[in-house]
Design a protein around this motif. Structure first.
Motif, PDB file in Angstrom:
ATOM      1  N   LEU A  11     -15.972  13.120  -4.447  1.00  0.00           N
ATOM      2  CA  LEU A  11     -15.827  13.153  -5.899  1.00  0.00           C
ATOM      3  C   LEU A  11     -17.076  13.734  -6.544  1.00  0.00           C
ATOM      4  CD1 LEU A  11     -14.244   9.630  -6.497  1.00  0.00           C
ATOM      5  CD2 LEU A  11     -13.078  11.825  -6.260  1.00  0.00           C
ATOM      6  N   GLY A  12     -16.904  14.472  -7.629  1.00  0.00           N
ATOM      7  CA  GLY A  12     -18.039  15.026  -8.342  1.00  0.00           C
ATOM      8  C   GLY A  12     -18.845  16.009  -7.526  1.00  0.00           C
ATOM      9  N   SER A  13     -18.179  16.727  -6.612  1.00  0.00           N
ATOM     10  CA  SER A  13     -18.889  17.633  -5.703  1.00  0.00           C
ATOM     11  C   SER A  13     -18.857  19.085  -6.147  1.00  0.00           C
ATOM     12  CB  SER A  13     -18.283  17.531  -4.300  1.00  0.00           C
ATOM     13  OG  SER A  13     -16.930  17.967  -4.297  1.00  0.00           O
ATOM     14  N   GLY A  14     -17.966  19.429  -7.085  1.00  0.00           N
ATOM     15  CA  GLY A  14     -17.808  20.821  -7.467  1.00  0.00           C
ATOM     16  C   GLY A  14     -16.969  21.612  -6.489  1.00  0.00           C
ATOM     17  N   LEU A  15     -16.168  20.907  -5.682  1.00  0.00           N
ATOM     18  CA  LEU A  15     -15.308  21.567  -4.699  1.00  0.00           C
ATOM     19  C   LEU A  15     -13.825  21.353  -4.988  1.00  0.00           C
ATOM     20  CD1 LEU A  15     -17.282  20.781  -1.407  1.00  0.00           C
ATOM     21  CD2 LEU A  15     -17.302  22.879  -2.768  1.00  0.00           C
ATOM     22  N   GLY A  16     -13.522  20.913  -6.201  1.00  0.00           N
ATOM     23  CA  GLY A  16     -12.127  20.786  -6.610  1.00  0.00           C
ATOM     24  C   GLY A  16     -11.417  19.567  -6.067  1.00  0.00           C
ATOM     25  N   GLY A  17     -12.125  18.452  -5.900  1.00  0.00           N
ATOM     26  CA  GLY A  17     -11.506  17.259  -5.339  1.00  0.00           C
ATOM     27  C   GLY A  17     -10.358  16.711  -6.171  1.00  0.00           C
ATOM     28  N   SER A  18     -10.519  16.684  -7.482  1.00  0.00           N
ATOM     29  CA  SER A  18      -9.433  16.168  -8.326  1.00  0.00           C
ATOM     30  C   SER A  18      -8.246  17.121  -8.307  1.00  0.00           C
ATOM     31  CB  SER A  18      -9.928  15.960  -9.759  1.00  0.00           C
ATOM     32  OG  SER A  18     -10.439  17.167 -10.307  1.00  0.00           O
ATOM     33  N   ALA A  19      -8.514  18.422  -8.233  1.00  0.00           N
ATOM     34  CA  ALA A  19      -7.438  19.406  -8.180  1.00  0.00           C
ATOM     35  C   ALA A  19      -6.688  19.330  -6.863  1.00  0.00           C
ATOM     36  CB  ALA A  19      -8.008  20.814  -8.377  1.00  0.00           C
ATOM     37  N   ALA A  20      -7.403  19.143  -5.766  1.00  0.00           N
ATOM     38  CA  ALA A  20      -6.765  19.124  -4.445  1.00  0.00           C
ATOM     39  C   ALA A  20      -5.764  17.992  -4.323  1.00  0.00           C
ATOM     40  CB  ALA A  20      -7.818  19.023  -3.346  1.00  0.00           C
ATOM     41  N   SER A  21      -6.062  16.849  -4.900  1.00  0.00           N
ATOM     42  CA  SER A  21      -5.135  15.721  -4.818  1.00  0.00           C
ATOM     43  C   SER A  21      -3.815  16.051  -5.504  1.00  0.00           C
ATOM     44  CB  SER A  21      -5.756  14.481  -5.474  1.00  0.00           C
ATOM     45  OG  SER A  21      -6.826  13.993  -4.711  1.00  0.00           O
ATOM     46  N   CYS A  22      -3.885  16.650  -6.702  1.00  0.00           N
ATOM     47  CA  CYS A  22      -2.632  16.917  -7.407  1.00  0.00           C
ATOM     48  C   CYS A  22      -1.875  18.080  -6.770  1.00  0.00           C
ATOM     49  CB  CYS A  22      -2.859  17.124  -8.897  1.00  0.00           C
ATOM     50  SG  CYS A  22      -3.596  18.655  -9.412  1.00  0.00           S
ATOM     51  N   VAL A  23      -2.577  19.066  -6.221  1.00  0.00           N
ATOM     52  CA  VAL A  23      -1.886  20.173  -5.555  1.00  0.00           C
ATOM     53  C   VAL A  23      -1.216  19.694  -4.278  1.00  0.00           C
ATOM     54  CG1 VAL A  23      -2.225  22.355  -4.345  1.00  0.00           C
ATOM     55  CG2 VAL A  23      -3.282  21.995  -6.574  1.00  0.00           C
ATOM     56  N   ALA A  24      -1.906  18.888  -3.485  1.00  0.00           N
ATOM     57  CA  ALA A  24      -1.298  18.357  -2.263  1.00  0.00           C
ATOM     58  C   ALA A  24      -0.057  17.536  -2.596  1.00  0.00           C
ATOM     59  CB  ALA A  24      -2.309  17.511  -1.489  1.00  0.00           C
ATOM     60  N   ALA A  25      -0.149  16.712  -3.641  1.00  0.00           N
ATOM     61  CA  ALA A  25       1.000  15.889  -4.030  1.00  0.00           C
ATOM     62  C   ALA A  25       2.166  16.756  -4.510  1.00  0.00           C
ATOM     63  CB  ALA A  25       0.586  14.909  -5.127  1.00  0.00           C
ATOM     64  N   LEU A  26       1.875  17.794  -5.273  1.00  0.00           N
ATOM     65  CA  LEU A  26       2.935  18.675  -5.764  1.00  0.00           C
ATOM     66  C   LEU A  26       3.626  19.427  -4.625  1.00  0.00           C
ATOM     67  CD1 LEU A  26       1.359  20.190  -8.990  1.00  0.00           C
ATOM     68  CD2 LEU A  26       3.561  19.000  -8.868  1.00  0.00           C
ATOM     69  N   VAL A  27       2.840  19.936  -3.682  1.00  0.00           N
ATOM     70  CA  VAL A  27       3.420  20.681  -2.561  1.00  0.00           C
ATOM     71  C   VAL A  27       4.280  19.759  -1.703  1.00  0.00           C
ATOM     72  CG1 VAL A  27       2.857  21.932  -0.426  1.00  0.00           C
ATOM     73  CG2 VAL A  27       1.653  22.461  -2.557  1.00  0.00           C
ATOM     74  N   ALA A  28       3.821  18.516  -1.493  1.00  0.00           N
ATOM     75  CA  ALA A  28       4.616  17.558  -0.728  1.00  0.00           C
ATOM     76  C   ALA A  28       5.898  17.195  -1.485  1.00  0.00           C
ATOM     77  CB  ALA A  28       3.793  16.308  -0.441  1.00  0.00           C
ATOM     78  N   ALA A  29       5.771  16.895  -2.788  1.00  0.00           N
ATOM     79  CA  ALA A  29       6.948  16.523  -3.578  1.00  0.00           C
ATOM     80  C   ALA A  29       7.939  17.676  -3.669  1.00  0.00           C
ATOM     81  CB  ALA A  29       6.518  16.076  -4.975  1.00  0.00           C
ATOM     82  N   ASN A  30       7.441  18.885  -3.771  1.00  0.00           N
ATOM     83  CA  ASN A  30       8.308  20.054  -3.864  1.00  0.00           C
ATOM     84  C   ASN A  30       9.182  20.190  -2.627  1.00  0.00           C
ATOM     85  OD1 ASN A  30       9.112  22.446  -5.338  1.00  0.00           O
ATOM     86  ND2 ASN A  30       8.010  23.648  -3.812  1.00  0.00           N
ATOM     87  N   ALA A  31       8.621  19.805  -1.470  1.00  0.00           N
ATOM     88  CA  ALA A  31       9.381  19.875  -0.219  1.00  0.00           C
ATOM     89  C   ALA A  31      10.516  18.864  -0.183  1.00  0.00           C
ATOM     90  CB  ALA A  31       8.445  19.650   0.967  1.00  0.00           C
ATOM     91  N   LEU A  32      10.486  17.882  -1.082  1.00  0.00           N
ATOM     92  CA  LEU A  32      11.518  16.851  -1.121  1.00  0.00           C
ATOM     93  C   LEU A  32      12.652  17.176  -2.091  1.00  0.00           C
ATOM     94  CD1 LEU A  32       9.214  13.672  -1.199  1.00  0.00           C
ATOM     95  CD2 LEU A  32      10.086  14.912   0.785  1.00  0.00           C
ATOM     96  N   LEU A  33      12.501  18.247  -2.847  1.00  0.00           N
ATOM     97  CA  LEU A  33      13.521  18.604  -3.832  1.00  0.00           C
ATOM     98  C   LEU A  33      14.730  19.255  -3.178  1.00  0.00           C
ATOM     99  CD1 LEU A  33      11.261  20.155  -6.636  1.00  0.00           C
ATOM    100  CD2 LEU A  33      12.080  17.791  -6.460  1.00  0.00           C
ATOM    101  N   ASP A  34      15.898  19.070  -3.784  1.00  0.00           N
ATOM    102  CA  ASP A  34      17.104  19.737  -3.299  1.00  0.00           C
ATOM    103  C   ASP A  34      16.937  21.257  -3.329  1.00  0.00           C
ATOM    104  OD1 ASP A  34      18.398  17.311  -2.890  1.00  0.00           O
ATOM    105  OD2 ASP A  34      19.205  17.272  -4.929  1.00  0.00           O
ATOM    106  N   GLN A  35      16.259  21.729  -4.345  1.00  0.00           N
ATOM    107  CA  GLN A  35      15.971  23.157  -4.471  1.00  0.00           C
ATOM    108  C   GLN A  35      14.485  23.332  -4.787  1.00  0.00           C
ATOM    109  OE1 GLN A  35      18.938  24.170  -7.572  1.00  0.00           O
ATOM    110  NE2 GLN A  35      20.037  25.322  -5.995  1.00  0.00           N
TER     111      GLN A  35
END
Length: 309
Positions: free
Chosen positions: A94-118
């Motif tokens: 956290l607070g590293s300047g390497l996008g830690g907060s962004a990575a969590s939401c992108v990983a969650a979105l990519v995983a959730a997207n794989a669960l969609l019917d389309q």
């Protein structure tokens, strides 16, 4: 064929701003990253079940968590009857300047997207990722989430992701000192107005970097990769910054600056060997300032977030 009930996805870290492209330019990094495990649930809600990885203080309330807020926005936009449960395994400090907060939401979105019917196209996840990261950063900007979603160097506008070609042999050295610099604190340093001439100088620098990347012209990048706006105001927040930057330049960097909001420092090189040599020198410069640090070396054209299982 029914979509799976759960999915795991990995999102890499990133270098936001790339010095000359405040809030609009970034590239992904090979190496560190976050993992999100997302499950479909019958309830019309999003909830955070667990956060692991040696971090503390991250909100468990979905609406206050970057991953949770991103999936709330996705759910509402698609009108889904069910919801999602999220587990996060943090691999970015956290607070590293390497996008830690962004990575969590992108990983969650990519995983959730794989669960969609389309499942949606990657670019269609962009607006939800920005909404998620805004929970931590306080503003809508895509310089971290954009590269994580599509990989490599990306120009991230308010509504579009534009991949920028970069020679495969160009590498980035990023060194993270062992202290945290909160994004909101770093942004507060930018509150005072900037002079018009500073914007003109920065625009010329950004133009040279973008053209240099597309043409594979290292001389153009060397001429442009100097932050005239943000770095002068944030450098004092990072102990030893000037010496760390000089260590990179002395070892052949095309340019060096602050990664994201800091305190990590990045530098670009024309080959991996130079990046590795410079990374060691940058670590030494932080040590001289009394700070331990962790080096990472990655192609500038780094990976994108991917489903693991």
């Amino acid at each position: 064929m029914c979509p799976p009930a759960s999915a795991r996805a990995f999102s890499p870290a990133s270098v936001g701003n790339v010095g000359v492209g405040f809030d609009i330019l970034g590239h992904s990094l090979q190496g560190p990253g976050d993992i999100a495990t997302v499950r479909r649930i019958a309830q019309p809600a999003v909830r955070i079940a667990a956060i692991r990885g040696g971090v503390s203080g991250l909100p468990m309330q979905a609406e206050h968590n970057t991953a949770g807020a991103a999936l709330i926005a996705l759910r509402e936009a698609l009108g889904l009857s069910g919801g999602f449960e999220i587990e996060l395994d943090k691999g970015i400090a956290l607070g590293s300047g390497l996008g830690g907060s962004a990575a969590s939401c992108v990983a969650a979105l990519v995983a959730a997207n794989a669960l969609l019917d389309q499942p949606l196209a990657r670019e269609a996840l962009y607006s939800f990722a920005m909404i998620g990261e805004a929970v931590a950063s306080g503003g809508l900007h895509g310089d971290n989430v954009g590269p994580m979603l599509v990989g490599g160097l990306v120009l991230a506008t308010a509504d579009r992701l534009v991949p920028i070609a970069v020679p495969a042999h160009w590498h980035c050295a990023v060194v993270r000192p062992h202290f945290a610099l909160e994004t909101r604190v770093a942004r507060a340093a930018l509150a005072a107005p900037f002079a018009l001439r500073e914007f003109v100088t920065q625009s010329a620098a950004l133009s040279q970097v973008l053209l240099g990347c597309e043409r594979g012209d290292a001389a153009l990048v060397r001429a442009g990769l100097e932050d005239h706006l943000v770095e002068p105001r944030r450098a004092g927040l990072i102990p030893g910054f000037a010496a760390v930057k000089q260590a990179a330049l002395a070892n052949g960097a095309m340019g060096a600056s602050i990664s994201g909001a800091g305190p990590s420092v990045f530098a670009w090189f024309e080959d991996r060997a130079s990046a590795e040599k410079a990374a060691a020198a940058m670590v030494g410069a932080f040590a001289h300032a009394g700070l331990g640090s962790d080096p990472h070396v990655s192609p500038v054209s780094g990976p994108r977030a991917e489903v693991l299982a």
